[in-house]
Design a protein around this motif. Structure first.
Motif, mmCIF file in Angstrom:
data_model
loop_
_atom_site.group_PDB
_atom_site.id
_atom_site.type_symbol
_atom_site.label_atom_id
_atom_site.label_comp_id
_atom_site.label_asym_id
_atom_site.label_seq_id
_atom_site.Cartn_x
_atom_site.Cartn_y
_atom_site.Cartn_z
ATOM 1 N N GLY A 1 -5.296 4.711 5.782
ATOM 2 C CA GLY A 1 -6.152 2.981 5.968
ATOM 3 C C GLY A 1 -6.779 2.478 4.746
ATOM 4 N N GLU A 2 -7.829 1.316 4.779
ATOM 5 C CA GLU A 2 -8.360 1.503 3.356
ATOM 6 C C GLU A 2 -9.583 2.110 2.610
ATOM 7 N N ALA A 3 -10.070 2.595 4.385
ATOM 8 C CA ALA A 3 -11.186 3.519 3.625
ATOM 9 C C ALA A 3 -10.497 5.064 2.616
ATOM 10 N N LYS B 1 0.740 -1.441 0.360
ATOM 11 C CA LYS B 1 0.101 -0.071 -0.187
ATOM 12 C C LYS B 1 0.323 1.219 -0.109
ATOM 13 N N LEU C 1 -7.996 4.970 1.159
ATOM 14 C CA LEU C 1 -7.247 4.289 0.063
ATOM 15 C C LEU C 1 -8.470 3.992 -1.402
ATOM 16 N N LYS C 2 -9.140 3.485 -0.901
ATOM 17 C CA LYS C 2 -10.314 2.688 -1.068
ATOM 18 C C LYS C 2 -10.997 4.538 -2.097
ATOM 19 N N HIS D 1 -12.501 7.592 6.473
ATOM 20 C CA HIS D 1 -13.428 6.967 7.150
ATOM 21 C C HIS D 1 -13.954 7.801 7.957
ATOM 22 N N ARG E 1 0.079 -4.292 4.903
ATOM 23 C CA ARG E 1 -0.318 -4.029 6.025
ATOM 24 C C ARG E 1 -1.760 -4.759 5.553
ATOM 25 N N PRO E 2 -2.027 -5.576 6.352
ATOM 26 C CA PRO E 2 -3.569 -6.314 6.353
ATOM 27 C C PRO E 2 -4.563 -4.858 6.673
ATOM 28 N N GLY E 3 -5.346 -4.955 6.070
ATOM 29 C CA GLY E 3 -5.941 -4.456 6.783
ATOM 30 C C GLY E 3 -5.194 -2.706 7.150
ATOM 31 N N SER E 4 -6.625 -1.729 8.204
ATOM 32 C CA SER E 4 -5.953 -0.484 8.495
ATOM 33 C C SER E 4 -5.056 -0.131 10.065
#
Length: 164
Positions: free
Chosen positions: A25-27, A4, A29-30, A37, A83-86
């Motif tokens: 974090g994931e949110a 990431k 990046l998306k 988030h 990194r898996p997740g955030s």
């Protein structure tokens, strides 16, 4: 596992305070947006700091405009990591962001603030010789619930002295 990467730095010559997180974090990046988030308190904390309580409810572009007007830049201490997740605890194979190079392009910079313990631990090592104030902030992340929002707000408000 995929690597990431951080976003481009959001900073400009008039930046007086640079706030550094660890890695989006994931949110985020998306959405391709800083602090996307919905439970992250970043926009509420910064809004309080600059006297713009409504900041979190504005469109993203208007939020960024408010940061520019206030002299606030945003980036991350890591350029990329696995990194898996955030969660910061899951960061592996980290590559540091070129922070000293960015700071050299910010003649008005007065302080670098680290959003959370991971950002502070990494960033303080990278910027140990920086000619600016280094400030550790409690994380705006919803994962950091150990400190009440009112105390986070009090600590974040301390950055106002560097904006005037």
């Amino acid at each position: 596992m995929t690597r990431k990467s951080a976003f481009a730095p959001f900073a400009f010559p008039d930046t007086r305070v640079l706030i550094l997180g660890s890695l989006p974090g994931e949110a985020s990046l998306k959405a391709a947006r800083y602090y996307a988030h919905p439970q992250n308190q970043f926009w509420r904390l910064v809004g309080g700091m600059i006297g713009r309580e409504e900041l979190a409810s504005l469109d993203y572009e208007d939020r960024l405009s408010a940061l520019i007007t206030a002299g606030i830049g945003v980036w991350d201490v890591l350029a990329s990591a696995v990194r898996p997740g955030s969660l910061d605890a899951a960061i592996r194979e980290a590559e540091h962001a070129p922070l000293t190079e960015l700071i050299a392009t910010l003649p008005q910079l007065r302080a670098v603030a680290f959003n959370g313990a991971t950002a502070a631990r990494i960033g303080r090592k990278l910027l140990a010789d920086a000619p600016v104030e280094l400030v550790d902030l409690p994380s705006s992340s919803p994962a950091y619930a150990a400190m009440p929002l009112a105390e986070k707000r009090r600590r974040w408000l301390e950055l106002r002295e560097f904006l005037s």
